[in-house]
Design a protein around this motif. Structure first.
Motif, PDB file in Angstrom:
ATOM      1  N   CYS A  87      51.072  35.670  50.276  1.00 32.08           N
ATOM      2  CA  CYS A  87      51.114  36.390  48.992  1.00 32.08           C
ATOM      3  C   CYS A  87      49.826  36.168  48.200  1.00 32.08           C
ATOM      4  O   CYS A  87      49.289  37.108  47.595  1.00 32.08           O
ATOM      5  N   ALA A  88      49.337  34.928  48.208  1.00 34.59           N
ATOM      6  CA  ALA A  88      48.063  34.643  47.544  1.00 34.59           C
ATOM      7  C   ALA A  88      46.928  35.431  48.185  1.00 34.59           C
ATOM      8  O   ALA A  88      46.017  35.919  47.501  1.00 34.59           O
ATOM      9  N   GLY A  89      46.991  35.593  49.516  1.00 41.92           N
ATOM     10  CA  GLY A  89      45.998  36.399  50.223  1.00 41.92           C
ATOM     11  C   GLY A  89      46.064  37.865  49.817  1.00 41.92           C
ATOM     12  O   GLY A  89      45.030  38.535  49.664  1.00 41.92           O
ATOM     13  N   ASN A  90      47.286  38.386  49.633  1.00 45.15           N
ATOM     14  CA  ASN A  90      47.450  39.761  49.159  1.00 45.15           C
ATOM     15  C   ASN A  90      46.797  39.961  47.795  1.00 45.15           C
ATOM     16  O   ASN A  90      46.098  40.955  47.555  1.00 45.15           O
ATOM     17  N   ILE A  91      47.046  38.998  46.913  1.00 48.16           N
ATOM     18  CA  ILE A  91      46.494  39.084  45.557  1.00 48.16           C
ATOM     19  C   ILE A  91      44.972  38.991  45.591  1.00 48.16           C
ATOM     20  O   ILE A  91      44.271  39.739  44.902  1.00 48.16           O
ATOM     21  N   LYS A 130      43.048  39.829  48.087  1.00 49.04           N
ATOM     22  CA  LYS A 130      42.537  41.056  48.716  1.00 49.04           C
ATOM     23  C   LYS A 130      42.419  42.195  47.705  1.00 49.04           C
ATOM     24  O   LYS A 130      41.469  42.984  47.743  1.00 49.04           O
ATOM     25  N   GLN A 131      43.381  42.269  46.782  1.00 47.26           N
ATOM     26  CA  GLN A 131      43.389  43.366  45.813  1.00 47.26           C
ATOM     27  C   GLN A 131      42.551  43.084  44.567  1.00 47.26           C
ATOM     28  O   GLN A 131      42.038  44.009  43.939  1.00 47.26           O
ATOM     29  N   THR A 132      42.430  41.811  44.175  1.00 49.16           N
ATOM     30  CA  THR A 132      41.731  41.466  42.928  1.00 49.16           C
ATOM     31  C   THR A 132      40.381  40.788  43.147  1.00 49.16           C
ATOM     32  O   THR A 132      39.575  40.700  42.219  1.00 49.16           O
ATOM     33  N   HIS A 133      40.164  40.254  44.358  1.00 49.13           N
ATOM     34  CA  HIS A 133      38.923  39.548  44.701  1.00 49.13           C
ATOM     35  C   HIS A 133      38.706  38.297  43.842  1.00 49.13           C
ATOM     36  O   HIS A 133      37.574  37.913  43.560  1.00 49.13           O
ATOM     37  N   THR A 134      39.789  37.684  43.425  1.00 47.78           N
ATOM     38  CA  THR A 134      39.693  36.418  42.698  1.00 47.78           C
ATOM     39  C   THR A 134      40.904  35.552  43.029  1.00 47.78           C
ATOM     40  O   THR A 134      41.996  36.066  43.296  1.00 47.78           O
ATOM     41  N   LYS A 135      40.698  34.225  43.015  1.00 49.48           N
ATOM     42  CA  LYS A 135      41.782  33.269  43.232  1.00 49.48           C
ATOM     43  C   LYS A 135      42.132  32.549  41.932  1.00 49.48           C
ATOM     44  O   LYS A 135      43.000  31.684  41.917  1.00 49.48           O
ATOM     45  N   ASP A 136      41.444  32.901  40.853  1.00 48.29           N
ATOM     46  CA  ASP A 136      41.614  32.231  39.565  1.00 48.29           C
ATOM     47  C   ASP A 136      42.814  32.822  38.826  1.00 48.29           C
ATOM     48  O   ASP A 136      42.811  34.000  38.451  1.00 48.29           O
ATOM     49  N   VAL A 137      43.829  32.005  38.609  1.00 47.93           N
ATOM     50  CA  VAL A 137      45.045  32.450  37.928  1.00 47.93           C
ATOM     51  C   VAL A 137      44.723  32.962  36.529  1.00 47.93           C
ATOM     52  O   VAL A 137      45.349  33.913  36.038  1.00 47.93           O
ATOM     53  N   GLU A 138      43.743  32.349  35.875  1.00 43.46           N
ATOM     54  CA  GLU A 138      43.386  32.720  34.500  1.00 43.46           C
ATOM     55  C   GLU A 138      42.868  34.156  34.389  1.00 43.46           C
ATOM     56  O   GLU A 138      42.864  34.727  33.297  1.00 43.46           O
ATOM     57  N   LEU A 139      42.411  34.722  35.490  1.00 45.49           N
ATOM     58  CA  LEU A 139      41.853  36.076  35.461  1.00 45.49           C
ATOM     59  C   LEU A 139      42.855  37.135  35.902  1.00 45.49           C
ATOM     60  O   LEU A 139      42.501  38.313  36.014  1.00 45.49           O
ATOM     61  N   LEU A 140      44.085  36.726  36.150  1.00 41.90           N
ATOM     62  CA  LEU A 140      45.093  37.668  36.635  1.00 41.90           C
ATOM     63  C   LEU A 140      46.063  38.015  35.501  1.00 41.90           C
ATOM     64  O   LEU A 140      45.733  37.898  34.344  1.00 41.90           O
ATOM     65  N   GLY A 141      47.236  38.461  35.848  1.00 40.91           N
ATOM     66  CA  GLY A 141      48.216  38.866  34.840  1.00 40.91           C
ATOM     67  C   GLY A 141      48.679  40.293  35.050  1.00 40.91           C
ATOM     68  O   GLY A 141      47.909  41.166  35.446  1.00 40.91           O
ATOM     69  N   GLN A 194      39.339  42.654  37.106  1.00 38.19           N
ATOM     70  CA  GLN A 194      39.827  42.544  38.483  1.00 38.19           C
ATOM     71  C   GLN A 194      41.321  42.854  38.570  1.00 38.19           C
ATOM     72  O   GLN A 194      41.770  43.570  39.462  1.00 38.19           O
ATOM     73  N   ALA A 195      42.092  42.300  37.611  1.00 37.54           N
ATOM     74  CA  ALA A 195      43.535  42.539  37.607  1.00 37.54           C
ATOM     75  C   ALA A 195      43.871  43.938  37.103  1.00 37.54           C
ATOM     76  O   ALA A 195      44.791  44.591  37.602  1.00 37.54           O
ATOM     77  N   ALA A 196      43.118  44.407  36.120  1.00 40.99           N
ATOM     78  CA  ALA A 196      43.388  45.726  35.540  1.00 40.99           C
ATOM     79  C   ALA A 196      43.123  46.849  36.534  1.00 40.99           C
ATOM     80  O   ALA A 196      43.776  47.899  36.488  1.00 40.99           O
ATOM     81  N   ASN A 197      42.185  46.648  37.442  1.00 43.12           N
ATOM     82  CA  ASN A 197      41.797  47.698  38.384  1.00 43.12           C
ATOM     83  C   ASN A 197      42.737  47.828  39.584  1.00 43.12           C
ATOM     84  O   ASN A 197      42.588  48.736  40.390  1.00 43.12           O
ATOM     85  N   VAL A 198      43.684  46.901  39.727  1.00 41.57           N
ATOM     86  CA  VAL A 198      44.645  46.992  40.824  1.00 41.57           C
ATOM     87  C   VAL A 198      45.599  48.146  40.549  1.00 41.57           C
ATOM     88  O   VAL A 198      46.179  48.251  39.467  1.00 41.57           O
ATOM     89  N   SER A 199      45.779  49.015  41.524  1.00 39.58           N
ATOM     90  CA  SER A 199      46.636  50.186  41.323  1.00 39.58           C
ATOM     91  C   SER A 199      47.775  50.285  42.337  1.00 39.58           C
ATOM     92  O   SER A 199      48.675  51.099  42.168  1.00 39.58           O
TER      93      SER A 199
END
Length: 661
Positions: free
Chosen positions: A354-358, A360-371, A460-465
């Motif tokens: 699941c972390a790999g999926n995230i 792959k789509q966001t190009h970041t592993k930093d939790v602070e940059l997701l949401g 990175q997170a906003a651009n995931v569609s």
């Protein structure tokens, strides 16, 4: 055993063939061959686990080795089943995960070859019964996994992580080799079967061998204080490699510890208390540092340390049951520990994938940059939540089942404890296990809340569609189903574990307690189904009510348009807990306080460095660099001088041999 050797040959030959096929088909070929191998090995392993019968084959290699035994007994069969099935799911997942690297024009030949070699060597390690061949296969496993970790070796941090991993693996090798040397000297044999009689007659020798083996195998498993490679290697490796390494490869270290117990037979009190103490500290350390991490894969790596500690606690409780001749405690301890090996092999790859999926789509592993990912990646998010519930040891998923068995072993041990040392050890283990579960819940509420809920915190997170392709979701879905099946049908999940328990304890009296344990698990199954029915009824009732109600936005006092700056960060969520344990961390705080009425920028971030890394590993590296810098002049590029050094070394060697002779 023909199926066993056919499957190993398939894996090795498949790895070689993958070098010569087109890039687009390399990983697909690996998945197909691994699938065929898994079917063959599953047939053999299941037959062994259900019947308790061992299968063996002997290869004659005169004159040095004479013969090498490959045996699939219930203990080996359990690990073969886990390794083969989880590796197969990992290769399926890799078919989708690896595509972006193909688009970049990367050569996958080394990666696919070493991936197949890793799977084959892991299976060989848990079946070979010759110490020299064990060492050879162990080294192949370590080297092949090293090359998989440095898949993106052009990145400095990846290469550094790979080198650190390789160093730790060779530290592991030194101790394992030392244990085998001691055994060889005392038994004049290389075969495991000949070690048993020597160890059973000499408790002091057994303690020395176990200590050496525990350090060696414990380094591979990730026990404290030899865990430091874990938090670096897993974030550096591709996610399918992280899942395989964390889910199954580190379990070869646990196999080594269990096989050593099998060789020793009746353990001493020293062995039992050592395993429990190291395991409790490892589990607490792992979950404590997991809470402080912002890199999702680094966080999961620390949880591997935590769960290895939980497995160790179960094994330690089982050893106490053997030491104090309490078969029910031994059954529950080993049962919970061995079942948790399977459970961790299910939910940890699930989370890494699941972390790999995230990533792959966001190009970041930093939790602070997701949401906000639950709206954009609903399948991955739901599967991640299932894995989070399982790893926290919450019902109704599989993590709860193995932990409740360990709890049962501790409680029954407390009831029958007849000395203060055992009583206090069990009390501390019970309290620690409860605290570990609580901290795990804190950690994963942080991760799921910050990463999946709320608003996007970065572009990175906003651009995931959309979510990832099906080939990456199917293996995760299978793992989630397995986690649920073990949770809802634990009375059947425990059956493959019974014969491995008997193999380790070598005590048939535990058989009389197995029906009671299965009945207890059957009651849990019934409770879970009642719980599920209640949840479904409440959910259905709420849906009916919500259909008739209307939703209106009430006056929000000016805050009805919240944005990412108003949300909790991962640092702030965990800060209260982390602040109460300041001596346990080296805290690096980055803060910019708002100074004006409408500040344009303000942030608060904490980075935590592992105390061992900060005060032991780094100083040792600096000292090593300082010492080696004294010899920089030797490496001056002068070929004549290099030849002179070689000549001097040769002369000194001849002189040394002359004096020795």
């Amino acid at each position: 055993m023909e199926l066993y050797f056919i499957s190993l040959c398939l894996l090795v030959i498949g790895g070689i063939i993958s070098i010569f096929v087109k890039e687009n088909y390399k990983m697909k070929l690996c998945a197909v061959i691994t699938g065929v191998s898994t079917i063959l090995l599953t047939m053999l392993s299941v037959a062994c686990l259900l019947s308790g019968e061992s299968f063996g084959a002997q290869i004659h290699l005169p004159p040095i080795f004479e013969s090498v035994d490959f045996i699939i007994d219930p203990l080996s069969a359990f690990f073969v089943l886990v390794i083969s099935v989880l590796s197969f799911l990992g290769t399926i997942y890799a078919c989708g995960y690896i595509k972006p690297y193909l688009n970049k024009g990367m050569n996958l030949s080394p990666h696919t070859f070493f991936l197949m070699l890793l799977i084959a060597s892991m299976i060989g390690v848990v079946t070979v019964q010759n110490s020299i061949f064990f060492i050879v296969l162990w080294e192949i496993m370590s080297l092949s996994s090293f090359f998989l970790v440095i898949f993106e070796g052009h990145k400095k941090e990846v290469l550094n992580a790979g080198i650190k991993y390789l160093v730790y693996m060779h530290i592991s090798m030194i101790f394992i080799l030392s244990a085998f040397v001691v055994l060889n000297i005392n038994s004049n044999s290389l075969n495991f079967s000949d070690f048993i009689s020597v160890l059973s007659q000499n408790t002091k020798l057994a303690n020395i061998v176990f200590l050496l083996a525990f350090i060696g195998f414990g380094t591979k498993a990730g026990f404290l204080p030899f865990h430091n490679w874990l938090p670096d290697a897993h974030p550096a490796a591709p996610s399918h490699v992280s899942g395989i390494m964390s889910g199954v490869m580190i379990k070869t270290g646990i196999y080594g510890i269990l096989r050593t117990i099998w060789l020793i037979g009746a353990p001493s009190k020293f062995v039992a208390y050592l395993v429990i103490c190291i395991s409790v500290i490892s589990a607490l350390w792992g979950v404590l540092y997991a809470i402080t991490q912002h890199n999702i894969k680094r966080l999961l790596a620390y949880h591997s340390l935590e769960n290895i500690g939980i497995i160790g606690i179960g094994i330690g409780i089982g050893l106490l049951g053997m030491v104090y001749n309490n078969p029910i405690v031994a059954l529950l301890g080993f049962g919970g520990g061995i079942l948790h090996i399977l459970n961790h092999a299910i939910f940890k790859p699930l989370l890494f994938f699941c972390a790999g999926n995230i990533y792959k789509q966001t190009h970041t592993k930093d939790v602070e940059l997701l949401g906000g990912l639950i709206k954009k990646m609903p399948y991955t998010s739901l599967l991640f939540i299932i894995g989070s519930v399982a790893i926290c040891g919450l019902p109704p998923f599989n993590g709860f089942i193995s932990e409740i068995l360990i709890y049962g072993g501790i409680v029954l041990g407390l009831v029958n404890a007849n000395n203060i040392t055992a009583f206090m050890t069990l009390i501390i283990s019970l309290a620690s296990l409860a605290l570990i579960g609580t901290m795990a819940i804190l950690c994963f509420t942080k991760v799921t809340g910050v990463m999946l809920l709320g608003n996007s915190r970065s572009e990175q997170a906003a651009n995931v569609s959309f979510d990832v392709e099906k080939v990456m979701l199917i293996p995760i879905f299978i793992l989630a189903v397995l986690a649920g099946l073990i949770g809802f049908f634990p009375q059947y999940a425990i059956i493959p574990v019974i014969n491995p328990i008997l193999e380790v304890t070598k005590n048939d009296t535990v058989l009389s307690f197995i029906p009671s344990m299965i009945n207890l698990l059957g009651m849990l199954s019934l409770i879970f189904f009642v719980f599920l029915i209640i949840v479904l009824l409440v959910t259905g009732f709420r849906l009916i009510i919500n259909r008739k109600s209307r939703i209106h936005n009430t006056w929000g006092c000016g805050y009805n348009r919240g944005n990412e700056r108003m949300q909790y960060t991962a640092s702030s969520y965990a800060d209260l807990f982390v602040s109460t344990l300041k001596p346990m961390f080296k805290r690096i705080v980055h803060i910019k306080k708002p100074k004006e009425l409408f500040p344009k920028e303000a942030y608060y971030e904490i980075k935590i460095e592992d105390l061992e890394e900060a005060y032991i590993v780094k100083p040792l590296i600096k000292l090593d660099e300082k010492l080696l810098s004294k010899f920089e002049r030797i490496q001056n590029g002068n070929m004549q001088q290099y030849i002179l050094f070689g000549l001097i070394f040769l002369i000194l060697s001849i002189i040394g041999l002359f004096f020795i002779g």
